[in-house]
Write a protein that holds these residues in place. Structure first.
Motif, PDB file in Angstrom:
ATOM      1  N   ALA A   1      10.710   5.262  -7.723  1.00  0.00           N
ATOM      2  CA  ALA A   1      11.033   4.770  -6.553  1.00  0.00           C
ATOM      3  C   ALA A   1       9.598   4.077  -5.898  1.00  0.00           C
ATOM      4  N   LEU A   2       9.648   3.154  -4.837  1.00  0.00           N
ATOM      5  CA  LEU A   2       8.363   2.533  -4.382  1.00  0.00           C
ATOM      6  C   LEU A   2       8.617   2.680  -2.803  1.00  0.00           C
ATOM      7  N   LEU A   3       7.606   3.184  -2.258  1.00  0.00           N
ATOM      8  CA  LEU A   3       7.404   3.257  -0.778  1.00  0.00           C
ATOM      9  C   LEU A   3       6.564   2.156   0.003  1.00  0.00           C
ATOM     10  N   VAL A   4       7.026   1.531   0.320  1.00  0.00           N
ATOM     11  CA  VAL A   4       6.158   0.505   0.970  1.00  0.00           C
ATOM     12  C   VAL A   4       6.104   0.543   2.757  1.00  0.00           C
ATOM     13  N   ILE A   5       4.997   0.841   3.168  1.00  0.00           N
ATOM     14  CA  ILE A   5       4.698   1.224   4.771  1.00  0.00           C
ATOM     15  C   ILE A   5       4.368  -0.392   5.251  1.00  0.00           C
ATOM     16  N   ALA A   6       5.230  -0.850   6.359  1.00  0.00           N
ATOM     17  CA  ALA A   6       4.889  -2.009   6.708  1.00  0.00           C
ATOM     18  C   ALA A   6       4.372  -1.791   8.259  1.00  0.00           C
ATOM     19  N   GLY A   7       3.367  -2.735   8.559  1.00  0.00           N
ATOM     20  CA  GLY A   7       2.661  -2.449  10.009  1.00  0.00           C
ATOM     21  C   GLY A   7       1.367  -2.944   9.965  1.00  0.00           C
TER      22      GLY A   7
ATOM     23  N   ARG B   1      -3.485   6.726   6.424  1.00  0.00           N
ATOM     24  CA  ARG B   1      -3.421   7.018   5.002  1.00  0.00           C
ATOM     25  C   ARG B   1      -2.949   8.434   4.870  1.00  0.00           C
ATOM     26  N   LYS B   2      -3.023   9.563   5.361  1.00  0.00           N
ATOM     27  CA  LYS B   2      -2.713  10.782   5.269  1.00  0.00           C
ATOM     28  C   LYS B   2      -1.157  10.786   5.296  1.00  0.00           C
ATOM     29  N   GLY B   3      -0.833  10.168   6.334  1.00  0.00           N
ATOM     30  CA  GLY B   3       0.802  10.233   6.587  1.00  0.00           C
ATOM     31  C   GLY B   3       1.625   9.377   5.413  1.00  0.00           C
TER      32      GLY B   3
ATOM     33  N   ARG C   1       4.786   9.803   0.292  1.00  0.00           N
ATOM     34  CA  ARG C   1       4.976   9.441  -0.859  1.00  0.00           C
ATOM     35  C   ARG C   1       5.512  10.931  -1.484  1.00  0.00           C
ATOM     36  N   ARG C   2       4.673  11.957  -1.441  1.00  0.00           N
ATOM     37  CA  ARG C   2       5.060  13.267  -2.016  1.00  0.00           C
ATOM     38  C   ARG C   2       6.430  13.754  -1.725  1.00  0.00           C
ATOM     39  N   TRP C   3       6.550  13.639  -0.269  1.00  0.00           N
ATOM     40  CA  TRP C   3       8.169  14.124   0.133  1.00  0.00           C
ATOM     41  C   TRP C   3       9.032  13.414  -0.838  1.00  0.00           C
ATOM     42  N   LEU C   4       9.045  11.874  -0.866  1.00  0.00           N
ATOM     43  CA  LEU C   4       9.690  10.963  -1.496  1.00  0.00           C
ATOM     44  C   LEU C   4      10.073  11.455  -2.979  1.00  0.00           C
ATOM     45  N   GLU C   5       9.052  11.855  -3.680  1.00  0.00           N
ATOM     46  CA  GLU C   5       8.976  12.492  -4.832  1.00  0.00           C
ATOM     47  C   GLU C   5       9.809  13.456  -4.974  1.00  0.00           C
ATOM     48  N   ASP C   6       9.590  14.594  -4.167  1.00  0.00           N
ATOM     49  CA  ASP C   6      10.815  15.770  -4.090  1.00  0.00           C
ATOM     50  C   ASP C   6      11.969  15.287  -3.978  1.00  0.00           C
TER      51      ASP C   6
ATOM     52  N   VAL D   1       6.942   7.496  -8.298  1.00  0.00           N
ATOM     53  CA  VAL D   1       6.804   7.155  -6.775  1.00  0.00           C
ATOM     54  C   VAL D   1       5.516   6.308  -6.647  1.00  0.00           C
ATOM     55  N   ARG D   2       5.812   5.209  -6.410  1.00  0.00           N
ATOM     56  CA  ARG D   2       4.596   4.184  -6.174  1.00  0.00           C
ATOM     57  C   ARG D   2       4.682   3.707  -4.872  1.00  0.00           C
ATOM     58  N   GLY D   3       3.532   3.367  -4.147  1.00  0.00           N
ATOM     59  CA  GLY D   3       3.361   3.246  -2.843  1.00  0.00           C
ATOM     60  C   GLY D   3       2.341   2.403  -2.537  1.00  0.00           C
ATOM     61  N   GLY D   4       2.305   1.789  -1.232  1.00  0.00           N
ATOM     62  CA  GLY D   4       1.610   0.543  -0.949  1.00  0.00           C
ATOM     63  C   GLY D   4       1.564   0.205   0.378  1.00  0.00           C
ATOM     64  N   ASP D   5       0.901  -0.518   1.165  1.00  0.00           N
ATOM     65  CA  ASP D   5       1.122  -1.087   2.384  1.00  0.00           C
ATOM     66  C   ASP D   5       1.662  -2.655   2.427  1.00  0.00           C
TER      67      ASP D   5
END
Ligand code: GDP
Length: 362
Positions: free
Chosen positions: A267-273, A280-282, A287-292, A299-303
């Motif tokens: 999975a990939l989680l992109v936070i846009a804004g 950062r903490k959120g 991302r950890r929640w998405l892993e579960d 699970v990759r992540g980025g802004d």
């Protein structure tokens, strides 16, 4: 991520046009070229911003193939050199992926897109993905059967098949035409953001998503799914920790292109804004929640910096074909196909034989 788009059939052309327009309006520059291919001349004439290529003129004289996806397969096969020829020069070396876009329930897109994907994979080194629109539940048995068969072949041929269910992403009670407008707009915005999120953005730190992260998420093959949700955010990133979590939950649980698809290999989680509003903490917590939730260790992540007072979450799931929703769809398609076969056997066994041969053609 720089992409080349090829829409096949009516839905394919319409969605490709909206995607190209969204990308240009937003100034993202991710869409490098866009071509619509169809056997129905009138559908091509309604498109403005994409290039067009008519196929099957010798067989159907520009009138389309109806919902006959075998004929869709045949004409794509006959005219494949023409289609590849019109892509020459349009798919430049800057393209990092090719997306073949089609409605899977009809004729030209349903039958033609797997053939096109097959040939593109032999010609180009970049990944070839399909973006397939599934018929909604009320669209009738022929559409379900067509889509089931097309999907099976696409999954085999494409590097990944991103599915959009026509029952997702539209409001209750809309007319079919109105619903297409809404859905196409949402596909354009969400898939358009996914393309753009893999673009380098000047002046922003390290956590911007790279094209390779999109490609690696899709590497599992099979089916992929996209989810999206936004909420108004505070100007102070510290106050947005819960917002990052809640948009991510909504994106996966209620905002996906295929309802209830949550199990995935990657999975990939992109936070846009606005960068100042992204907590950062959120993001890390989400991302950890998405892993579960997806049961994925990858699970990759980025802004993605976007000038907006809202915070958005874009979730891409790769290898999501084990989800209940796909099973349910394949069951529905199988039942429709069996009913169709029973009918055909009663009428003409020779036609049934031709049918099986066609299925094995590619
Ligand atoms: P083709 O032209 O023969 O490939 O057939 P279509 O593209 O019309 O495919 C039929 C399927 O696509 C059906 O499930 C339709 O509901 C769906 N469809 C047709 N046009 C659109 C569109 O503009 N947007 C969306 N989301 N679905 C469409």
């Amino acid at each position: 991520m720089k992409v080349a788009l090829i829409g096949v059939g009516q839905a394919g052309g319409n969605v490709t046009e909206r995607l190209a327009r969204f990308d240009a309006d937003m100034g993202f520059g991710a869409v490098q070229g866009a071509l619509a291919v169809n056997s129905a001349e009138a559908d091509l004439q309604s498109l403005d911003v994409v290039d067009t290529q008519l196929i099957g003129a010798d067989r159907v004289n520009g009138h389309g193939v109806g919902a006959d996806n075998e004929l869709g397969t045949e004409i794509m096969q006959s005219d494949i050199q023409q289609v590849l020829g019109s892509l020459d020069g349009r798919i430049t070396s800057s393209a990092e992926a090719i997306f073949v876009v089609a409605g899977l329930g009809g004729g030209t897109g349903s039958g033609g897109s797997p053939v096109l994907v097959h040939h593109l994979k032999q010609v180009y080194d970049v990944p070839v993905y399909a973006l397939g629109v599934l018929p909604g539940r009320n669209e009738g048995a022929l559409y379900q059967a067509n889509a089931g068969r097309s999907l099976k072949t696409l999954i085999r041929e494409a590097d990944s098949t991103l599915l959009i269910d026509n029952d997702s992403w539209h409001e209750q009670g809309e007319s079919m035409e109105g619903a297409f407008e809404t859905i196409n707009g949402k596909i354009a915005q969400r898939v358009g953001l996914l393309f753009a999120s893999g673009e380098a953005v000047e002046g922003v730190g390290e956590s911007v998503v790279d094209s390779s992260e999109v490609i690696n998420t899709l590497r599992a093959g099979g089916v992929s799914v996209l989810g999206y949700a936004t909420e108004v955010a505070s100007e102070d990133s510290g106050e947005n920790i819960n917002t990052a979590m809640s948009v991510s939950r909504q994106a996966l649980l209620t905002g996906t292109s295929l309802p209830d698809a949550t199990a995935a290999e990657a999975a990939l989680l992109v936070i846009a804004g606005e960068p100042d509003r992204i907590p950062r903490k959120g993001v890390e917590r989400a991302r950890r929640w998405l892993e579960d939730e997806t049961g994925s260790m990858q699970v990759r992540g980025g802004d993605f910096p976007l000038d907006s007072d809202r915070l958005g979450a874009l979730v891409l799931l790769g290898g999501a074909e084990r989800s209940e929703r796909i099973q349910e769809f394949m069951d529905r398609a199988r039942e429709a196909k069996q009913a169709q076969d029973a009918d055909e056997e009663r009428t003409d066994p020779a036609e049934q034989f031709a049918d099986d041969r066609l299925e094995n053609l590619f």
